[in-house]
Design an enzyme around this catalytic site. Structure first.
Site, mmCIF file in Angstrom:
data_model
loop_
_atom_site.group_PDB
_atom_site.id
_atom_site.type_symbol
_atom_site.label_atom_id
_atom_site.label_comp_id
_atom_site.label_asym_id
_atom_site.label_seq_id
_atom_site.Cartn_x
_atom_site.Cartn_y
_atom_site.Cartn_z
ATOM 1 N N GLU A 177 0.819 -1.216 0.000
ATOM 2 C CA GLU A 177 0.000 0.000 0.000
ATOM 3 C C GLU A 177 0.854 1.269 0.000
ATOM 4 O O GLU A 177 1.317 1.707 1.042
ATOM 5 C CB GLU A 177 -0.927 0.020 1.227
ATOM 6 C CG GLU A 177 -1.794 1.275 1.272
ATOM 7 C CD GLU A 177 -2.786 1.323 2.431
ATOM 8 O OE1 GLU A 177 -2.671 0.498 3.358
ATOM 9 O OE2 GLU A 177 -3.659 2.203 2.413
ATOM 10 N N LYS A 219 -2.497 -1.973 -3.174
ATOM 11 C CA LYS A 219 -3.559 -1.144 -2.573
ATOM 12 C C LYS A 219 -3.170 0.318 -2.742
ATOM 13 O O LYS A 219 -2.484 0.893 -1.889
ATOM 14 C CB LYS A 219 -3.725 -1.500 -1.092
ATOM 15 C CG LYS A 219 -4.714 -0.611 -0.357
ATOM 16 C CD LYS A 219 -5.150 -1.209 0.961
ATOM 17 C CE LYS A 219 -6.037 -0.236 1.722
ATOM 18 N NZ LYS A 219 -6.759 -0.843 2.828
HETATM 19 P P1 13P Z 1 -9.485 4.003 4.284
HETATM 20 O O1 13P Z 1 -10.313 3.306 3.225
HETATM 21 O O2 13P Z 1 -10.307 4.537 5.437
HETATM 22 O O3 13P Z 1 -8.525 4.988 3.685
HETATM 23 O O4 13P Z 1 -8.618 2.878 4.971
HETATM 24 C C1 13P Z 1 -7.986 1.981 4.182
HETATM 25 C C2 13P Z 1 -6.673 1.692 4.761
HETATM 26 O O5 13P Z 1 -6.375 0.564 5.063
HETATM 27 C C3 13P Z 1 -5.702 2.787 4.909
HETATM 28 O O6 13P Z 1 -4.481 2.257 5.268
#
Ligand code: 13P
Length: 344
Positions: A177, A219
């Site tokens: 991510e 992500k």
């Molecule tokens: P949000 O969808 O609230 O941004 O959270 C996703 C997430 O895992 C952020 O690290």
């Protein structure tokens, strides 16, 4: 662990009509969210909230996996069932956030690096034994005149590569991510440029460190204008810019892209995901494109609950309805308007 087994888990996480719930808020963040609805923060109240989510009837129809925080994966429901087991029995794959959050980057006033590599191999083995089958590590970048810097991109991408390789070695699918924050007043073009630079470097590192692309999930943020941009981009622009950016940077071997919601409201996050999948229906794309939302899935349900046992069923209905709508968007089949909205 074979790449084929990791790839099977990754493909299951992004299978048709399904996405991931990020319920991995740290104790600090979860406590703030509870306090915002007037609930005293404690490990029990955090457990009550997660239990409400995991036991919602129908939730597993739309959600393939849940990312937990360390506290949650060790907790049991109020009637003594381990929360991991509740998920597994419902057919939901248990996941775990394994980073140790962001810290100021040495030599930089404003940028951060995500830490958590020390001791990671041991923690991954423990989480696997506890039933986790996938993991998450989040790197964070902000957009300004001078950021994200090459320095911040490079160190964070390197850490993502090290994490992903270790996770795969332990038999866990890594969710990689790299999040470009929506904070500020930047345009969608700035987000595009920062996302493209970051993703190129991230995939160079993943490749250099031998990560099997078939056994991971990306992500990312959507390519989107910031909260305070004088001209917010439309969902059609978000779809077009996002798809162009990912087609340039994300190899076809990656099974899925699962977006974070990043502070978009639940409706905005649903409409944008729907627009992206409608465009894919026209243009095609090599990967599945779905959600890995936190706030956009649960914010309304949290308010509906308000900490009261009497509201549990109602909040679960709100959660499942929002999950159903997001699942429709994940297939490019969401219809906004009164009929498509949650029945709260
Ligand atoms: P949000 O969808 O609230 O941004 O959270 C996703 C997430 O895992 C952020 O690290």
């Amino acid at each position: 662990m074979s790449t084929e087994s990791l790839a099977t888990t990754a493909r299951t996480l992004v299978s048709s009509g399904k996405g991931i719930l990020a319920a991995d808020e740290s104790n600090g963040t979860m406590s703030q969210r509870l306090q915002s609805i007037g609930v005293e923060a404690s490990s029990d109240s955090r457990r009550d909230w997660r239990q409400l989510i995991f036991t919602a009837d129908g939730f597993a129809e739309y959600v393939s996996g849940v990312i937990m925080f360390d506290e949650t994966i060790r907790q049991s429901s109020d009637d003594g069932r381990p929360l991991v087991e509740i998920l597994s029995n419902a057919g939901v794959i248990p996941g775990i956030k394994v980073d140790k959050s962001t810290h100021q980057l040495a030599g930089s006033k404003s940028e951060v690096v995500t830490e958590g590599l020390d001791g990671l191999r041991g923690r991954l083995a423990e989480y696997y034994d506890m039933g986790a089958r996938f993991t998450k590590w989040r790197a964070v970048f902000s957009i300004s005149e001078t950021t994200p810097s090459d320095y911040a991109i490079s160190v964070n991408a390197h850490a993502l590569g090290r994490y992903a390789a270790l996770a795969q070695e332990a038999g866990l699918v890594p969710i990689v991510e790299p999040e470009i924050l929506m904070d500020g007043s930047h345009s969608i073009d700035s987000c595009f440029a920062a996302s493209e630079r970051t993703l190129r470097t991230v995939f160079e590192e993943l490749s250099a460190q031998g990560v099997a692309l078939e056994g991971m999930i990306l992500k990312p943020n959507m390519v989107i204008s910031s909260h305070e941009s004088p001209k917010r981009a439309t969902s059609a622009e978000v779809a077009e810019r996002s798809l162009t950016c990912f087609k340039r940077t994300v190899p076809a071997a990656v099974p899925g892209i699962a977006f974070l919601s990043g502070g978009q409201g639940d409706e905005e996050a649903t409409v944008n995901l729907d627009a992206i999948n409608r465009l894919i229906a026209d243009e095609g794309a090599p990967w599945e494109v779905t959600f890995s939302y936190g706030r956009a899935l649960v914010a309304t349900a949290l308010k509906t609950w308000g900490g009261s046992p009497a509201n549990v069923k109602k909040a679960q209905k709100v959660l499942v309805e929002r999950s159903r709508l997001t699942s429709a968007a994940r297939q490019g089949k969401y219809s906004p308007g009164p009929a498509g909205r949650p029945s709260t």
